[in-house]
Design a protein around this motif. Structure first.
Motif, PDB file in Angstrom:
ATOM      1  N   ILE A 179       4.171  -2.721 -16.294  1.00  0.00           N
ATOM      2  CA  ILE A 179       3.791  -3.096 -14.917  1.00  0.00           C
ATOM      3  C   ILE A 179       2.365  -2.626 -14.635  1.00  0.00           C
ATOM      4  O   ILE A 179       1.538  -3.364 -14.098  1.00  0.00           O
ATOM      5  N   LYS A 180       2.076  -1.378 -15.013  1.00  0.00           N
ATOM      6  CA  LYS A 180       0.724  -0.841 -14.794  1.00  0.00           C
ATOM      7  C   LYS A 180      -0.313  -1.687 -15.527  1.00  0.00           C
ATOM      8  O   LYS A 180      -1.379  -2.017 -14.992  1.00  0.00           O
ATOM      9  N   ALA A 223       3.358  -0.923  -9.284  1.00  0.00           N
ATOM     10  CA  ALA A 223       3.203   0.096 -10.327  1.00  0.00           C
ATOM     11  C   ALA A 223       3.494   1.488  -9.750  1.00  0.00           C
ATOM     12  O   ALA A 223       4.200   2.304 -10.361  1.00  0.00           O
ATOM     13  N   GLY A 224       2.974   1.752  -8.559  1.00  0.00           N
ATOM     14  CA  GLY A 224       3.164   3.078  -7.951  1.00  0.00           C
ATOM     15  C   GLY A 224       4.614   3.343  -7.593  1.00  0.00           C
ATOM     16  O   GLY A 224       5.151   4.431  -7.869  1.00  0.00           O
ATOM     17  N   LEU A 225       5.265   2.340  -6.985  1.00  0.00           N
ATOM     18  CA  LEU A 225       6.667   2.545  -6.589  1.00  0.00           C
ATOM     19  C   LEU A 225       7.550   2.694  -7.833  1.00  0.00           C
ATOM     20  O   LEU A 225       8.464   3.520  -7.869  1.00  0.00           O
ATOM     21  N   SER A 226       7.260   1.908  -8.869  1.00  0.00           N
ATOM     22  CA  SER A 226       8.041   1.999 -10.118  1.00  0.00           C
ATOM     23  C   SER A 226       7.944   3.408 -10.702  1.00  0.00           C
ATOM     24  O   SER A 226       8.950   3.992 -11.114  1.00  0.00           O
ATOM     25  N   ARG A 227       6.731   3.926 -10.730  1.00  0.00           N
ATOM     26  CA  ARG A 227       6.520   5.268 -11.266  1.00  0.00           C
ATOM     27  C   ARG A 227       7.309   6.306 -10.466  1.00  0.00           C
ATOM     28  O   ARG A 227       7.927   7.218 -11.030  1.00  0.00           O
ATOM     29  N   ALA A 228       7.284   6.127  -9.135  1.00  0.00           N
ATOM     30  CA  ALA A 228       7.995   7.088  -8.279  1.00  0.00           C
ATOM     31  C   ALA A 228       9.484   7.091  -8.615  1.00  0.00           C
ATOM     32  O   ALA A 228      10.102   8.157  -8.744  1.00  0.00           O
ATOM     33  N   ALA A 229      10.074   5.904  -8.775  1.00  0.00           N
ATOM     34  CA  ALA A 229      11.513   5.810  -9.059  1.00  0.00           C
ATOM     35  C   ALA A 229      11.819   6.412 -10.427  1.00  0.00           C
ATOM     36  O   ALA A 229      12.766   7.190 -10.598  1.00  0.00           O
ATOM     37  N   ASN A 271       6.420  -7.058  -9.542  1.00  0.00           N
ATOM     38  CA  ASN A 271       7.428  -6.739  -8.525  1.00  0.00           C
ATOM     39  C   ASN A 271       8.843  -7.018  -9.005  1.00  0.00           C
ATOM     40  O   ASN A 271       9.767  -6.282  -8.662  1.00  0.00           O
ATOM     41  N   SER A 272       9.044  -8.065  -9.821  1.00  0.00           N
ATOM     42  CA  SER A 272      10.417  -8.276 -10.282  1.00  0.00           C
ATOM     43  C   SER A 272      10.774  -7.245 -11.353  1.00  0.00           C
ATOM     44  O   SER A 272      11.907  -6.746 -11.385  1.00  0.00           O
ATOM     45  N   GLU A 273       9.806  -6.866 -12.191  1.00  0.00           N
ATOM     46  CA  GLU A 273      10.088  -5.792 -13.160  1.00  0.00           C
ATOM     47  C   GLU A 273      10.331  -4.470 -12.434  1.00  0.00           C
ATOM     48  O   GLU A 273      11.160  -3.665 -12.849  1.00  0.00           O
TER      49      GLU A 273
END
Ligand SMILES: Cc1cc2nc3c(=O)[nH]c(=O)nc-3n(C[C@H](O)[C@H](O)[C@H](O)COP(=O)(O)OP(=O)(O)OC[C@H]3O[C@@H](n4cnc5c(N)ncnc54)[C@H](O)[C@@H]3O)c2cc1C
Length: 426
Positions: free
Chosen positions: A331-332, A287-293, A361-363
């Motif tokens: 994801i969150k 969730a955190g990495l997705s948000r960062a991207a 992780n796949s999303e």
């Protein structure tokens, strides 16, 4: 800017569309976010560019990170007094922000706490003292035992095959445990950890296998400065380069039997507990990495002009942003859902947690790829941080169980629930 007759914009926080955070939760989220921004991002970027052999030497930025995060007091002891539902929420907020800062360092912190987490669960003060102030690792995989270490039920193995004994085993003899073999090169913190939670097969005097060909297991806390222990070099790799990984070798290493926190009778359930906990953290990290991207892409489309206007002003871009943004929220939500079930259900299960890890992780991979795509060619340059996120995200497709394997385990669980408990029949 909305005019008075328009619907006002919603109130959103650092992490997006999250309502109802308590004052404590907001304060922790903001403090960890600042740490992620001011400390983790610069250190993560620096370590990413260093050769692995230098990145983790004493005094390196890696150790500065650990010194500074210790001071924040975010370890298992911080969550220990909270009721399960609050602990699940708080852990989620913390891990999401840490991964927003740097997913490799966040993993180093999370994996580093695994021996302490299990020592605390055992209630043995001697083991808690052994873990205090030491960077930990969770050593479960070996060169010949990767995905196989995650098989919990005999029918999941190829018909007629035995369990995988791997390359690292414990032999219980009287009051001692003798450990021989090596971990995989993939153990997070493995190259530099000071204490390990070993999750390995064991011989209690009748061999390593039961009558069904399944292995016996054990969990042992082992300080890594004992005679007979040596290390491989930190691995050079594609992603999560801020996370040291590498082999640990054991040559007839002897520890007292009381260092075992799970043996023949309670190993399976404690192994399941440890793995479920790790899978929960992995979902929050996604969730955190997705948000960062997503945030990087959101900013970029407000800077780059093509087709006579800012990218953000084109309807196609808005559609793409919407697609990425809704995945981030999904994801969150999934991460929170698996964390809540894992902490609060009367009987949680790591195959359900694994479904969360695999989904989030796949999303996340799609989120990061589509975010990078919005940068066009610029997304590929090392001048901008988005390419690092793609590399870090790729490592997470395999970490803590390769996603396809995890999805298959979840499918097996659903089928067994249907057959044994009538799940889905009503
Ligand atoms: C960033 C990172 C951090 C990690 N941290 C840790 C850690 O802290 N501690 C630790 O112990 N380990 C750690 N690992 C190791 C990780 O758990 C393993 O890499 C993972 O479980 C997969 O094992 P493997 O790499 O041996 O792949 P393999 O098991 O060899 O799998 C290779 C491929 O074969 C497929 N496959 C495997 N089995 C089957 C099957 N039965 N049927 C069909 N297909 C199959 C897999 O899906 C995969 O695509 C980490 C790995 C990474 C990348």
């Amino acid at each position: 800017m909305s005019t008075p007759h328009e619907v006002p914009l919603p109130v959103v926080g650092i992490s997006g569309f999250d309502a109802g955070l308590s004052e404590d939760e907001l304060a922790v989220q903001q403090a960890v976010h600042r740490f992620a921004q001011d400390v983790m991002r610069p250190i993560g970027r620096e370590l990413d560019r260093m050769p692995s052999e230098e990145a983790f030497l004493p005094g390196s930025p890696f150790w500065q990170f650990h010194k500074q995060i210790q001071a924040l007091g975010l370890g298992p002891e911080a969550m220990a007094g909270l009721p399960p539902d609050q602990a699940a929420r708080m852990e989620g907020l913390v891990f999401q922000e840490l991964a927003w800062g740097d997913a490799g360092l966040a993993t180093s912190f999370g994996a580093g706490a695994m021996p302490m987490l299990m020592a605390q669960a055992s209630g043995q003060q001697e083991l808690i003292d052994l873990c205090e102030g030491r960077l930990g690792c969770w050593a479960a995989t070996q060169p010949d035992r990767g995905s196989d270490g995650l098989i919990l039920y005999k029918p999941e193995r190829y018909p007629g095959s035995k369990g995988n004994k791997g390359n690292l085993q414990a032999t219980f003899v009287g009051d001692e445990i003798i450990i021989n073999g090596q971990t995989s090169a993939w153990v997070s913190n493995g190259a530099v950890a000071q204490v390990a939670l070993l999750d390995i097969v064991a011989d209690y005097g009748t061999g390593f296998f039961d009558a069904q060909g399944s292995t016996y297991g054990c969990n042992i806390i082992v300080p890594l400065d004992l005679k007979g222990i040596s290390r491989g070099k930190p691995l050079e790799k594609l992603g999560k380069r801020a996370l040291p990984q590498g082999e640990t070798y054991f040559d007839s290493v002897r520890v007292p039997r009381r260092f075992a926190i799970a043996t023949q009778d309670d190993y399976d359930i404690k192994h399941a507990y440890a793995w479920a906990h790790a899978g929960t953290a992995m979902s929050h990290l996604a969730a955190g990495l997705s948000r960062a991207a997503f945030e990087l892409a959101l900013a970029y489309v407000h800077e780059r002009k093509q087709g006579g206007a800012m990218l953000a002003e084109h309807q196609l871009t808005q559609y793409r942003l919407g697609g990425i943004g809704m995945k981030v929220e999904a994801i969150k939500a999934m991460a929170r859902h698996v964390a809540h079930f894992t902490k609060c259900a009367p009987r949680p299960h790591p195959y359900f947690t694994a479904s969360g890890k695999a989904f989030c992780n796949s999303e996340m991979m799609t989120v990061v790829r589509e975010s990078l795509q919005l940068f066009g060619g610029m997304g590929l340059t090392r001048e901008l941080p988005i390419e690092k996120l793609l590399r870090d995200a790729q490592a997470m497709q395999i970490e803590d169980g390769e996603n396809n394997i995890l999805q298959a385990h979840y499918g097996y669980l659903l089928s067994q629930l249907h057959l044994q408990e009538g799940f889905g029949r009503h």
